[in-house]
Design a protein around this motif. Structure first.
Motif, mmCIF file in Angstrom:
data_model
loop_
_atom_site.group_PDB
_atom_site.id
_atom_site.type_symbol
_atom_site.label_atom_id
_atom_site.label_comp_id
_atom_site.label_asym_id
_atom_site.label_seq_id
_atom_site.Cartn_x
_atom_site.Cartn_y
_atom_site.Cartn_z
ATOM 1 N N GLU A 130 25.485 118.515 76.897
ATOM 2 C CA GLU A 130 27.597 118.769 77.290
ATOM 3 C C GLU A 130 27.214 117.651 78.260
ATOM 4 O OE1 GLU A 130 27.941 119.190 74.384
ATOM 5 O OE2 GLU A 130 27.253 121.340 74.177
ATOM 6 N N ILE A 131 28.513 116.072 78.428
ATOM 7 C CA ILE A 131 27.975 114.940 79.041
ATOM 8 C C ILE A 131 30.397 115.246 79.612
ATOM 9 C CG2 ILE A 131 27.909 112.752 80.327
ATOM 10 C CD1 ILE A 131 25.504 112.655 78.770
ATOM 11 N N PHE A 132 30.053 115.604 80.678
ATOM 12 C CA PHE A 132 32.420 115.180 80.654
ATOM 13 C C PHE A 132 32.238 113.704 81.696
ATOM 14 C CE2 PHE A 132 30.879 120.120 80.174
ATOM 15 C CZ PHE A 132 32.055 119.940 78.866
ATOM 16 N N ASP A 133 33.721 113.332 81.291
ATOM 17 C CA ASP A 133 33.690 112.438 81.551
ATOM 18 C C ASP A 133 33.860 111.116 82.044
ATOM 19 O OD1 ASP A 133 36.021 111.392 83.214
ATOM 20 O OD2 ASP A 133 35.694 112.081 85.200
ATOM 21 N N SER A 134 33.055 110.508 80.403
ATOM 22 C CA SER A 134 32.449 109.252 80.813
ATOM 23 C C SER A 134 33.498 108.575 79.381
ATOM 24 C CB SER A 134 31.522 109.149 80.856
ATOM 25 O OG SER A 134 30.497 107.488 80.654
ATOM 26 N N ASP A 135 33.946 107.598 79.282
ATOM 27 C CA ASP A 135 34.365 107.643 78.190
ATOM 28 C C ASP A 135 33.146 105.835 77.354
ATOM 29 O OD1 ASP A 135 35.229 105.791 79.604
ATOM 30 O OD2 ASP A 135 37.459 106.078 79.046
ATOM 31 N N SER A 136 32.485 105.898 78.525
ATOM 32 C CA SER A 136 32.350 104.595 78.006
ATOM 33 C C SER A 136 30.129 104.888 76.672
ATOM 34 C CB SER A 136 31.629 104.407 79.444
ATOM 35 O OG SER A 136 30.035 103.565 78.672
ATOM 36 N N TYR A 137 30.975 104.465 76.099
ATOM 37 C CA TYR A 137 29.454 104.571 74.855
ATOM 38 C C TYR A 137 28.102 104.722 75.615
ATOM 39 C CZ TYR A 137 27.879 99.684 76.085
ATOM 40 O OH TYR A 137 27.013 98.218 76.749
ATOM 41 N N LEU A 138 27.903 103.850 76.727
ATOM 42 C CA LEU A 138 26.251 104.072 77.955
ATOM 43 C C LEU A 138 26.733 105.933 77.663
ATOM 44 C CD1 LEU A 138 26.796 101.377 80.206
ATOM 45 C CD2 LEU A 138 25.306 101.489 78.361
ATOM 46 N N ALA A 139 27.725 107.094 77.749
ATOM 47 C CA ALA A 139 27.320 108.232 77.594
ATOM 48 C C ALA A 139 26.915 108.630 76.136
ATOM 49 C CB ALA A 139 28.854 109.218 78.206
ATOM 50 N N ASP A 140 27.370 108.369 75.255
ATOM 51 C CA ASP A 140 26.664 108.679 74.213
ATOM 52 C C ASP A 140 25.289 107.900 73.957
ATOM 53 O OD1 ASP A 140 29.215 107.064 74.176
ATOM 54 O OD2 ASP A 140 29.454 108.368 71.668
ATOM 55 N N VAL A 141 24.695 107.136 74.096
ATOM 56 C CA VAL A 141 23.508 105.997 73.939
ATOM 57 C C VAL A 141 22.780 107.410 75.065
ATOM 58 C CG1 VAL A 141 22.399 104.304 75.121
ATOM 59 C CG2 VAL A 141 24.369 104.236 73.988
ATOM 60 N N GLU A 142 23.233 107.766 76.610
ATOM 61 C CA GLU A 142 22.617 107.831 77.638
ATOM 62 C C GLU A 142 21.695 109.529 76.360
ATOM 63 O OE1 GLU A 142 21.575 107.525 80.466
ATOM 64 O OE2 GLU A 142 21.052 109.519 80.740
ATOM 65 N N THR A 143 22.915 110.790 75.675
ATOM 66 C CA THR A 143 22.396 111.748 75.019
ATOM 67 C C THR A 143 21.211 111.313 73.903
ATOM 68 O OG1 THR A 143 24.273 111.036 73.540
ATOM 69 C CG2 THR A 143 24.770 112.978 75.485
ATOM 70 N N ILE A 144 21.356 110.173 72.986
ATOM 71 C CA ILE A 144 20.449 109.865 72.328
ATOM 72 C C ILE A 144 19.574 109.823 72.875
ATOM 73 C CG2 ILE A 144 20.177 108.399 70.712
ATOM 74 C CD1 ILE A 144 22.944 107.738 70.013
ATOM 75 N N LYS A 145 19.265 109.114 74.089
ATOM 76 C CA LYS A 145 18.371 108.515 74.701
ATOM 77 C C LYS A 145 18.031 109.960 75.350
ATOM 78 C CE LYS A 145 18.395 108.000 79.062
ATOM 79 N NZ LYS A 145 18.448 106.896 80.701
ATOM 80 N N ILE A 146 18.276 111.165 75.902
ATOM 81 C CA ILE A 146 17.586 112.356 75.975
ATOM 82 C C ILE A 146 16.990 113.086 75.179
ATOM 83 C CG2 ILE A 146 17.618 114.118 77.384
ATOM 84 C CD1 ILE A 146 20.225 113.254 78.870
ATOM 85 N N SER A 147 17.460 112.821 73.986
ATOM 86 C CA SER A 147 17.179 113.353 72.377
ATOM 87 C C SER A 147 15.584 112.779 72.464
ATOM 88 C CB SER A 147 18.080 113.883 71.353
ATOM 89 O OG SER A 147 18.710 112.544 71.679
#
Ligand code: AMP
Length: 425
Positions: A130-147
């Protein structure tokens, strides 16, 4: 009467537990490398948390929760998922005042009263971020990247498919739902009972329906992805383009809506290519912190089913190198043997050798049998004769080579074990 385990639960031991440990070690390592910190929250929470946080109209809250009244008269629920618990913790601990973004991971058991089938249990574990406090699409990408990194490291990347969709923000979704309902309205009588209920309570979930007659009606239905506002459309394009640049394969599946109420914008799922099985899913949930009483805060995360990862690894006979420790069993006949063996084992363990010392009154013959059955690479004998002469006899279980060493000859002992292990490989 024999007491047996509860339906939907399982005991995990021996070979299977090694696969769990292997996955957990990889998760821990990947999260460490990406500077994501672990969070542990309680197994049970106030029922209200899930009613509000997951949504009253979801299957989880409606049908699947383990809810009970505790002795103090409170309504308690065993966690059916962990995002709501992590958000509760984020709010309760005032984490919005900390330097952000905040990135958390967990591996934890969840509880859902579900119909059992392959890979579907009532107690199961999820790895989540769970990542809090980033509304950048890069946060979405980061979670996908980790998975993605996890799938790669487990050797499963070519066995799974990543499917993406965007379900937009509240504004474009509300507009779309109106359009979708208008489309469905004339056909509603011909749809299944579940879809009829969903039409009123949670229309997007109709897209999840597996019934043929509903699928036929859905064939020409408008889809949310084609009805996004310009901002949401751009956000989704950005996510896709970043994944392209990172060489992370995906396909767009306009029917993914995810079962939980709180998602918005990008949502995704990992599914098995060969087995009909969802492996994990995630997405953005910008409204949840506020719904649960915190200050509005964008957030994004995923949950991957640990049991499903285990199933896939077992299916593909992976990993190949799970049990490559050097293992030595030390057979003894009395307490002095046990004490001396323990002293010797300290140095062996420093050299990454697994040491198992006899703790029974069994004969040397049956201790040898134990070593054999437990796949020990070496067996050492610390019987009375050896102890009296400060000796230890070590035998390579594979080629039956055996040598007597002075107990002080640590270099010789280590060399025999290491070289023997290489020749066994
Ligand atoms: P969900 O929280 O429903 O989005 O599920 C995320 C992932 O958790 C799924 O893709 C599955 O891998 C796993 N999962 C969900 N429910 C179960 C269950 N009852 N048994 C085993 N794994 C599950």
């Amino acid at each position: 009467m024999k007491i047996t385990k509860q339906k939907g639960t399982k005991d995990i031991f021996f070979d299977e537990v090694k696969i769990w440990e292997y996955i957990e070690e990889n998760i821990r390592q990947i999260c460490k490398e990406n500077n994501v910190s672990e969070i542990r929250t309680p197994v049970f929470e106030a029922t209200e948390l899930y009613a509000r946080g997951v949504g009253n109209d979801t299957d989880i809250v409606n049908k699947e929760m383990y809810t009970f009244i505790d002795k103090g008269g409170r309504s308690i629920t065993l966690r059916p998922e962990l995002t709501a618990g992590v958000v509760r913790s984020y709010i309760e601990n005032g984490m919005n005042s900390l330097a952000s973004p905040l990135k958390f991971w967990y591996v934890a058991n969840m509880y859902r009263y579900e119909k059992m089938q392959k890979g579907r249990y009532r107690e199961f574990a999820q790895f989540g971020i769970e990542i809090f406090d980033s509304d950048s699409y890069l946060a979405d990408v980061e979670t996908i990247k980790i998975s993605y990194e996890l799938m790669k490291r487990l050797g499963l990347y070519d066995k799974v498919i990543l499917s993406l969709n965007s379900i937009g923000c509240k504004e474009c979704r509300d507009k779309y739902i109106k359009k979708f309902k208008e489309y469905l309205m004339p056909n509603l009588d011909n749809m299944c009972e579940t879809c009829k209920v969903r039409f009123e309570k949670n229309p997007l979930r109709i897209l999840d329906c597996k019934e043929e007659k509903c699928n036929k009606i859905l064939e020409n239905a408008p889809l949310i992805t084609d009805n996004l506002c310009p901002d949401c459309k751009q956000d989704f394009e950005n996510v896709k383009s970043a994944l392209d640049k990172l060489n992370i394969d995906y396909k767009v599946d306009k029917k993914i809506v995810r079962g939980l109420d709180y998602y918005n914008k990008t949502v995704y799922e990992w599914t098995s290519k060969d087995l009909d099985l969802a492996v994990g899913g995630g997405g953005r949930y910008d409204g949840l912190v506020e719904i649960l009483g915190g200050q509005s805060c964008p957030a994004v995360g995923f949950g991957i089913g640990m049991d499903r990862l285990v199933l896939l690894l077992t299916q593909y006979n992976l990993p190949k190198d799970i049990d490559n420790d050097i293992k030595l069993f030390i057979a003894t006949t009395n307490e002095s043997g046990y004490i001396e063996a323990t002293k010797l084992s300290e140095i062996l363990k420093d050299n990454k050798i697994v040491v198992d010392i006899n703790i029974t009154n069994k004969s040397l013959k049956s201790q040898t049998k134990y070593a054999d059955k437990n796949n020990m690479n070496f067996i050492a004998f610390f019987g009375e004769d050896e102890l009296n002469n400060n000796k230890i006899r070590i035998k390579n279980m594979k080629n039956a080579n055996q040598v007597d060493f002075d107990i002080s000859d640590l270099d010789g002992i280590l060399k025999f074990i290491k070289e023997g292990n290489e020749s066994n490989a």
